[in-house]
Design a protein around this motif. Structure first.
Motif, PDB file in Angstrom:
ATOM      1  N   ASP A 241       0.795  -1.231   0.000  1.00 40.63           N
ATOM      2  CA  ASP A 241       0.000   0.000   0.000  1.00 40.63           C
ATOM      3  C   ASP A 241       0.829   1.283   0.000  1.00 40.63           C
ATOM      4  O   ASP A 241       0.453   2.253  -0.665  1.00 40.63           O
ATOM      5  CB  ASP A 241      -0.948   0.006   1.205  1.00 40.63           C
ATOM      6  N   PRO A 242       1.951   1.368   0.740  1.00 39.93           N
ATOM      7  CA  PRO A 242       2.690   2.633   0.771  1.00 39.93           C
ATOM      8  C   PRO A 242       3.152   3.115  -0.603  1.00 39.93           C
ATOM      9  O   PRO A 242       3.218   4.332  -0.835  1.00 39.93           O
ATOM     10  CB  PRO A 242       3.887   2.315   1.671  1.00 39.93           C
ATOM     11  N   ILE A 245       0.106   4.775  -2.213  1.00 47.22           N
ATOM     12  CA  ILE A 245      -0.145   6.075  -1.580  1.00 47.22           C
ATOM     13  C   ILE A 245       0.848   7.108  -2.078  1.00 47.22           C
ATOM     14  O   ILE A 245       0.484   8.251  -2.379  1.00 47.22           O
ATOM     15  CB  ILE A 245      -0.071   5.924  -0.044  1.00 47.22           C
ATOM     16  N   TYR A 246       2.115   6.704  -2.198  1.00 48.57           N
ATOM     17  CA  TYR A 246       3.124   7.645  -2.692  1.00 48.57           C
ATOM     18  C   TYR A 246       2.797   8.076  -4.121  1.00 48.57           C
ATOM     19  O   TYR A 246       2.916   9.258  -4.469  1.00 48.57           O
ATOM     20  CB  TYR A 246       4.508   7.001  -2.643  1.00 48.57           C
ATOM     21  N   PHE A 252      -4.155  11.598  -2.196  1.00 45.23           N
ATOM     22  CA  PHE A 252      -4.441  10.703  -1.072  1.00 45.23           C
ATOM     23  C   PHE A 252      -5.025  11.506   0.077  1.00 45.23           C
ATOM     24  O   PHE A 252      -4.424  12.469   0.561  1.00 45.23           O
ATOM     25  CB  PHE A 252      -3.158   9.996  -0.627  1.00 45.23           C
ATOM     26  N   LEU A 256      -7.381   4.645   1.739  1.00 44.84           N
ATOM     27  CA  LEU A 256      -6.995   3.932   0.524  1.00 44.84           C
ATOM     28  C   LEU A 256      -8.160   3.032   0.115  1.00 44.84           C
ATOM     29  O   LEU A 256      -8.559   2.140   0.856  1.00 44.84           O
ATOM     30  CB  LEU A 256      -5.737   3.098   0.780  1.00 44.84           C
ATOM     31  N   ASP A 260      -8.325   2.945  -5.815  1.00 41.31           N
ATOM     32  CA  ASP A 260      -6.942   3.425  -5.802  1.00 41.31           C
ATOM     33  C   ASP A 260      -5.969   2.280  -6.105  1.00 41.31           C
ATOM     34  O   ASP A 260      -4.936   2.488  -6.741  1.00 41.31           O
ATOM     35  CB  ASP A 260      -6.594   4.027  -4.442  1.00 41.31           C
ATOM     36  N   ASN A 268       2.287   1.970  -8.481  1.00 40.62           N
ATOM     37  CA  ASN A 268       1.262   1.027  -8.030  1.00 40.62           C
ATOM     38  C   ASN A 268       1.793  -0.392  -8.174  1.00 40.62           C
ATOM     39  O   ASN A 268       1.822  -0.966  -9.268  1.00 40.62           O
ATOM     40  CB  ASN A 268      -0.025   1.191  -8.834  1.00 40.62           C
TER      41      ASN A 268
END
Length: 334
Positions: A241-242, A245-246, A252, A256, A260, A268
Motif C-alpha cells: 500500500d505505501p 499512496i506515494y 491521497f 486507501l 486506488d 502502483n
C-alpha cells in the motif's frame, strides 16, 4: 656502569626531545582548510577516533601528537560530544580546551526515518536558525546545487539529527545529509548478503524505503524484507500500500480505496511488477540493513495485527484466515 650511564643519557635525551616537540606542537597555531570549521563529535567517540577525524578534515597533520597531549593532561575522557564551530589559527591546547569545555553550537534539525523529501524541505523552511536559500528552488535545482546531478531526490538523504551553526544554509544541511546517505549506503552495499536480486545499491534503497514504511515493529524489518524478496524471486507483485499512496501524491486523503489499488501509476505495485522506479521515503540504516540482510522465511504474505506487528503466512489460505482474524475481527468475509 658505562652502558647504564649511556642508556640513562639516551633516556634523558628522549624525554627532552619529546618535551621540546610537545611544547612546539602545543603552541603552534593550527591552519584549517577554512577560516571556521564545523566539527561534530558523536557521543561515545574515542580519543583516537576524534583525532583521526580531525586528520581526515585536514585540521591536524597526524593524530598521535594530539592524543599524547590529551593523555599527558590525563583528560582522555574530558572531551564532550556535540557540534563545534572552530576557528583556524588556534593552538592544539586551545582546541582541547574548547572541546573539553563543551562550547558547542546547539542548533539542530532532525530528519525522521520514513519522511519524504517534501517533508524534509518543509522542516528546513520552518526552522528559524536555518538560512533559507532553497525555498524558491525546484527539487531538480537543489540536487544539482548539492552535487547530485539530475538524481531524483526521494530517499537519497540520511535520516539523522544534524547539528549546525546558526545561519548555515538549508542547502549545506541537505548536502551533508546527501553525502551521509551515499557513504552509509555504499558501505552497507559492500557487505551485502549473497544471492540478493538487486542490480544496484539504488534498488536496495528502493526496497529499504518500502520496508521502512511497512514496518511498525523494528524487529520485523528483516522479516518484511524477506517477504518482499520472496515475492520478487517468484515473479509476484509486491502489492504494498505505501507505494500506491506515494504514487497518489496529494490526491491521497487518508483513506486507501479499492479504486486506488486498481488505478495504474508507476508506483502502483498492485498493477505493476518489480520494484517501483524510485524510493518512496527516506529509509534509516536499520531498514537498509534489513534489505541487504533479510530474514530467511517461506512467508510471502503478512497482515497487520493492529498493534504495529504482523502475522506472516506461507499460503494464501493462511493469509486469508489471518485477515479475517486481525482485520475483520473474526467476521467471515467473501
Amino acid at each position: 656502569m658505562r652502558l647504564l650511564r649511556f642508556l640513562v643519557f639516551l633516556l634523558m635525551l628522549g624525554v627532552i626531545g619529546f618535551c621540546g616537540w610537545m611544547a612546539y606542537f602545543v603552541s603552534t597555531p593550527l591552519q584549517f582548510p577554512n577560516a571556521t570549521q564545523e566539527f561534530e563529535i558523536r557521543a561515545g567517540s574515542s580519543l583516537r577516533s576524534i583525532s583521526q577525524q580531525m586528520v581526515d578534515k585536514e585540521m591536524l597533520q597526524e593524530p598521535w601528537s594530539f592524543i599524547l597531549l590529551v593523555r599527558a593532561m590525563r583528560m582522555a575522557g574530558g572531551i564532550k560530544a556535540g557540534n563545534y564551530l572552530l576557528e583556524s589559527g588556534q593552538t592544539p591546547y586551545q582546541l582541547f580546551i574548547t572541546l573539553s569545555n563543551g562550547n558547542v553550537t546547539q542548533d539542530s534539525i532532525t530528519f525522521i526515518e520514513g519522511w519524504t523529501f517534501a517533508q524534509m524541505r518543509q522542516a528546513l523552511n520552518s526552522h528559524e536558525s536555518v538560512r533559507h536559500l532553497t525555498m524558491a528552488y525546484t527539487d531538480e535545482e537543489i540536487m544539482r546545487n548539492i552535487g547530485a546531478g539530475n538524481a531524483y531526490p526521494e530517499g537519497l538523504f540520511f535520516p539523522d539529527t544534524y547539528y549546525f551553526s546558526r545561519g548555515m544554509s538549508d542547502q549545506d544541511i541537505l548536502k551533508r545529509a546527501y553525502i551521509a546517505m551515499q557513504n552509509r549506503l555504499e558501505a552497507a552495499w559492500q557487505e551485502r548478503g549473497q544471492g540478493l536480486p538487486y542490480a544496484s545499491a539504488y534498488e536496495v534503497l528502493i526496497m529499504a524505503s518500502i520496508v521502512e514504511k511497512e514496518t511498525g515493529k523494528a524487529s520485523e524489518r528483516p522479516l518484511i524484507a524477506g517477504v518482499f524478496l520472496n515475492r520478487l524471486r517468484i515473479g509476484m507483485r509486491l502489492q504494498t500500500d505505501p507505494t500506491v499512496i506515494y504514487g497518489m501524491g496529494e490526491l491521497f486523503d487518508g483513506n486507501l480505496r479499492k479504486r486506488d489499488l486498481i488505478k495504474d501509476t508507476p508506483f502502483n505495485t498492485y498493477t505493476r511488477g518489480g520494484l517501483p522506479p524510485t524510493p518512496i521515503a527516506m529509509p534509516g540504516l536499520a531498514a537498509i540493513q534489513a534489505a541487504l540482510h533479510p530474514a530467511k522465511t517461506d512467508a510471502i504474505y503478512f497482515v497487520g495485527k493492529g498493534d504495529g506487528s504482523h502475522e506472516f503466512s506461507r499460503t494464501l489460505g493462511e493469509h486469508n484466515r489471518a485477515v479475517v482474524r486481525y482485520q475483520l475481527k473474526g467476521r467471515n468475509a467473501r
